[in-house]
Design a protein around this motif. Structure first.
Motif, mmCIF file in Angstrom:
data_model
loop_
_atom_site.group_PDB
_atom_site.id
_atom_site.type_symbol
_atom_site.label_atom_id
_atom_site.label_comp_id
_atom_site.label_asym_id
_atom_site.label_seq_id
_atom_site.Cartn_x
_atom_site.Cartn_y
_atom_site.Cartn_z
ATOM 1 N N GLY A 324 -21.022 12.606 22.192
ATOM 2 C CA GLY A 324 -21.506 13.477 23.099
ATOM 3 C C GLY A 324 -22.441 12.570 23.943
ATOM 4 O O GLY A 324 -21.855 12.551 24.858
ATOM 5 N N GLY A 325 -23.671 13.146 23.969
ATOM 6 C CA GLY A 325 -24.119 12.636 25.074
ATOM 7 C C GLY A 325 -25.373 11.761 24.726
ATOM 8 O O GLY A 325 -25.027 11.303 23.902
ATOM 9 N N VAL A 358 -26.830 18.604 27.960
ATOM 10 C CA VAL A 358 -27.248 18.732 26.198
ATOM 11 C C VAL A 358 -28.648 19.418 25.663
ATOM 12 O O VAL A 358 -28.545 20.136 24.978
ATOM 13 C CB VAL A 358 -27.297 17.382 25.710
ATOM 14 C CG1 VAL A 358 -26.895 17.732 23.861
ATOM 15 C CG2 VAL A 358 -25.213 16.579 25.906
ATOM 16 N N LYS A 359 -29.439 19.124 26.609
ATOM 17 C CA LYS A 359 -31.222 18.747 26.785
ATOM 18 C C LYS A 359 -31.775 18.627 27.218
ATOM 19 O O LYS A 359 -31.882 17.640 28.269
ATOM 20 C CB LYS A 359 -31.471 19.024 25.261
ATOM 21 C CG LYS A 359 -31.881 18.120 24.870
ATOM 22 C CD LYS A 359 -31.912 17.241 23.514
ATOM 23 C CE LYS A 359 -32.026 16.182 23.351
ATOM 24 N NZ LYS A 359 -33.352 15.638 21.460
ATOM 25 N N ARG A 360 -32.860 19.425 27.616
ATOM 26 C CA ARG A 360 -33.284 19.332 29.155
ATOM 27 C C ARG A 360 -34.384 17.729 28.523
ATOM 28 O O ARG A 360 -34.819 16.967 29.490
ATOM 29 C CB ARG A 360 -34.560 20.099 29.313
ATOM 30 C CG ARG A 360 -32.657 21.493 30.471
ATOM 31 C CD ARG A 360 -33.318 22.123 30.955
ATOM 32 N NE ARG A 360 -32.251 22.673 31.986
ATOM 33 C CZ ARG A 360 -31.744 23.520 32.497
ATOM 34 N NH1 ARG A 360 -32.705 22.736 34.062
ATOM 35 N NH2 ARG A 360 -30.962 23.985 33.462
ATOM 36 N N LYS A 361 -35.152 18.540 27.647
ATOM 37 C CA LYS A 361 -36.460 17.596 27.195
ATOM 38 C C LYS A 361 -36.643 17.080 25.657
ATOM 39 O O LYS A 361 -36.174 18.298 24.745
ATOM 40 C CB LYS A 361 -37.769 18.488 27.015
ATOM 41 C CG LYS A 361 -38.142 18.682 28.569
ATOM 42 C CD LYS A 361 -39.434 19.366 28.578
ATOM 43 C CE LYS A 361 -40.129 19.664 30.558
ATOM 44 N NZ LYS A 361 -41.256 20.799 30.365
ATOM 45 N N PRO A 362 -36.228 15.690 25.769
ATOM 46 C CA PRO A 362 -35.833 14.605 26.221
ATOM 47 C C PRO A 362 -34.746 15.396 26.882
ATOM 48 O O PRO A 362 -33.540 15.736 26.448
ATOM 49 C CB PRO A 362 -35.938 13.911 25.581
ATOM 50 C CG PRO A 362 -35.764 14.169 23.872
ATOM 51 C CD PRO A 362 -35.644 15.211 24.017
ATOM 52 N N LEU A 363 -34.229 14.901 28.329
ATOM 53 C CA LEU A 363 -32.975 14.844 28.646
ATOM 54 C C LEU A 363 -32.032 14.460 28.412
ATOM 55 O O LEU A 363 -32.211 12.522 27.725
ATOM 56 C CB LEU A 363 -33.022 14.440 30.642
ATOM 57 C CG LEU A 363 -32.199 14.419 31.099
ATOM 58 C CD1 LEU A 363 -31.870 15.980 31.396
ATOM 59 C CD2 LEU A 363 -32.578 13.505 32.346
ATOM 60 N N GLU A 364 -30.963 14.911 28.085
ATOM 61 C CA GLU A 364 -29.739 14.174 27.600
ATOM 62 C C GLU A 364 -28.793 14.749 28.771
ATOM 63 O O GLU A 364 -28.831 16.376 28.117
ATOM 64 C CB GLU A 364 -29.310 14.842 25.617
ATOM 65 C CG GLU A 364 -28.518 13.779 25.313
ATOM 66 C CD GLU A 364 -28.651 13.931 24.022
ATOM 67 O OE1 GLU A 364 -27.510 13.738 23.155
ATOM 68 O OE2 GLU A 364 -29.775 14.248 23.224
ATOM 69 N N LEU A 365 -27.486 13.696 28.641
ATOM 70 C CA LEU A 365 -26.885 14.964 30.035
ATOM 71 C C LEU A 365 -25.532 14.160 28.712
ATOM 72 O O LEU A 365 -25.291 13.197 28.243
ATOM 73 C CB LEU A 365 -26.571 13.690 30.792
ATOM 74 C CG LEU A 365 -27.952 13.860 31.814
ATOM 75 C CD1 LEU A 365 -27.978 13.261 33.212
ATOM 76 C CD2 LEU A 365 -28.060 15.129 32.191
ATOM 77 N N ILE A 366 -24.540 14.943 29.376
ATOM 78 C CA ILE A 366 -22.515 14.607 28.929
ATOM 79 C C ILE A 366 -21.703 15.066 29.622
ATOM 80 O O ILE A 366 -22.111 15.841 30.785
ATOM 81 C CB ILE A 366 -23.374 15.601 27.424
ATOM 82 C CG1 ILE A 366 -21.418 15.607 26.783
ATOM 83 C CG2 ILE A 366 -22.816 17.009 28.147
ATOM 84 C CD1 ILE A 366 -21.315 16.082 25.469
#
Length: 378
Positions: A324-325, A358-366
């Motif tokens: 995942g991210g 993946v989500k902005r708060k808290p920031l998660e990237l993929i």
């Protein structure tokens, strides 16, 4: 496949006695400083195994494969190394807990890993932290105290099991010391000794489930030390996937009619290691190709900071259990950069279709779905 004495017994008593005498008096027979208490009755049997050619070949193949695994593992970039270690650790802990009859999930173990690595402040309510910590210590230790490690695992087992039946290591204070004396001093190849100890630690009392939980950790600890870390933390996962064969070996070797012979168990144990290594090698080579593809794709990113962020996210996707991210906090640690750096470097990547939220708060990237698809192409 090596035929146990029990199989000979079931065919012909005369053949059984002849085969037993041939094996016990064979030049390749190794008599062990242990007695086996048969599962039925109080009979004590002299333990031995036959060091036959096929078993020796399997032993040598395991040693050779371990060298290849070490090389492939050491070639991994640090983030990939970390992600893959966590992946295998999750599988191993799930396997040993499942064999011990303890329900768990990948999320439970992952939370404990995150807590141990400082990504999660809130304690894992499921209580798996201690066992994950024990395996971490096994992976990190250059010199380790076996008796202390066994004590830790006994405490963990009781925490999960609730039966609080005394394990052999608790009933007999000198038990672990005698096992260690055999491991350190007996003149035999170390993998044979680990297999023998695994059997005796598991078979030594009525609470086989509990002793087996401890013996799997004990074996992993030594395989990490004698072979490589990946092989060491793939043992329980492989035993769980091959549970029927694993359990059958105890039934056969604990039967009085098998007359104390542990060759069948040693062969099973070596086969488990061999299967684990085979799966590891296939997996590592498959992931290596994906990593090479990722490195080629990165040449299309002009910005150096953007390449760094994408490379970390790509490694995590390829080598992590969940694929995942990555949250911002973990990205900053892996990159050795600030949160501002990650946010700034990610701006163009988000616009140009390399990564997504993946989500902005808290920031998660993929990596984007398209990028993940490119890596997964054959």
């Amino acid at each position: 496949m090596y035929q146990s004495l029990l199989e000979h017994y079931n065919r012909s008593h005369e053949e059984y006695l002849k085969e037993y005498n041939r094996r016990i008096h064979s030049y390749s027979s190794v008599k062990l400083p242990f007695l086996i208490k048969a599962d039925s009755g109080e009979e004590l049997l002299e333990a031995f195994y036959v060091n036959h050619a096929a078993l020796d070949l399997l032993h040598d193949q395991i040693i050779h494969r371990s060298q290849i695994i070490k090389r492939l593992y050491k070639e991994l970039p640090a983030p990939a190394f970390k992600a893959y270690s966590s992946t295998k650790l999750i599988e191993e802990v799930l396997g040993t807990l499942a064999l011990a009859g303890v329900p768990s999930s990948p999320a439970d173990i992952l939370e404990s890993i995150e807590q141990l690595e400082g990504y999660r402040v809130k304690p894992n309510r499921a209580g798996y932290f201690e066992i994950v910590q024990a395996y971490y210590q096994a992976l990190d230790a250059k010199v380790y105290d076996i008796e202390e490690a066994v004590d830790v695992l006994i405490a963990i087992y009781h925490k999960f099991n609730f039966r609080h039946s005394a394990l052999e290591h608790e009933r007999d204070p000198g038990y672990t010391s005698r096992i260690m004396a055999y491991l350190n001093d007996y003149p035999a190849p170390v993998l044979y000794k680990i297999a023998v100890i695994h059997f005796f630690m598991s078979h030594s009392s009525s609470d086989r489930q509990g002793n087996d939980f401890v013996s799997r950790y004990f074996s992993s600890l030594h395989l990490i030390h004698e072979l490589d870390s990946l092989t060491g933390i793939a043992l329980s996962a492989t035993m769980y996937k091959n549970k029927a064969s694993y359990q059958e070996s105890y039934v056969i070797c604990g039967d009085a009619r098998n007359h104390g012979e542990l060759t069948f168990f040693c062969e099973m144990f070596f086969n488990m290691i061999y299967i684990a290594q085979q799966e590891l090698l296939i997996d590592l080579k498959t992931k290596q190709k994906k990593l090479w593809k990722l490195q080629e794709l990165l040449n299309q990113i002009e910005d150096e900071d953007g390449r760094a962020v994408t490379y970390i996210l790509g490694q995590h996707y390829i080598y992590s259990a969940q694929g995942g991210g990555l949250p911002l906090k973990e990205l900053t640690i892996l990159l050795g950069k600030t949160a501002y750096f990650v946010r700034k470097a990610s701006e163009d990547l988000l616009h140009t279709g390399w990564i997504e939220y993946v989500k902005r708060k808290p920031l998660e990237l993929i990596l984007t779905r398209e990028m993940r698809g490119l890596l997964d192409e054959n």
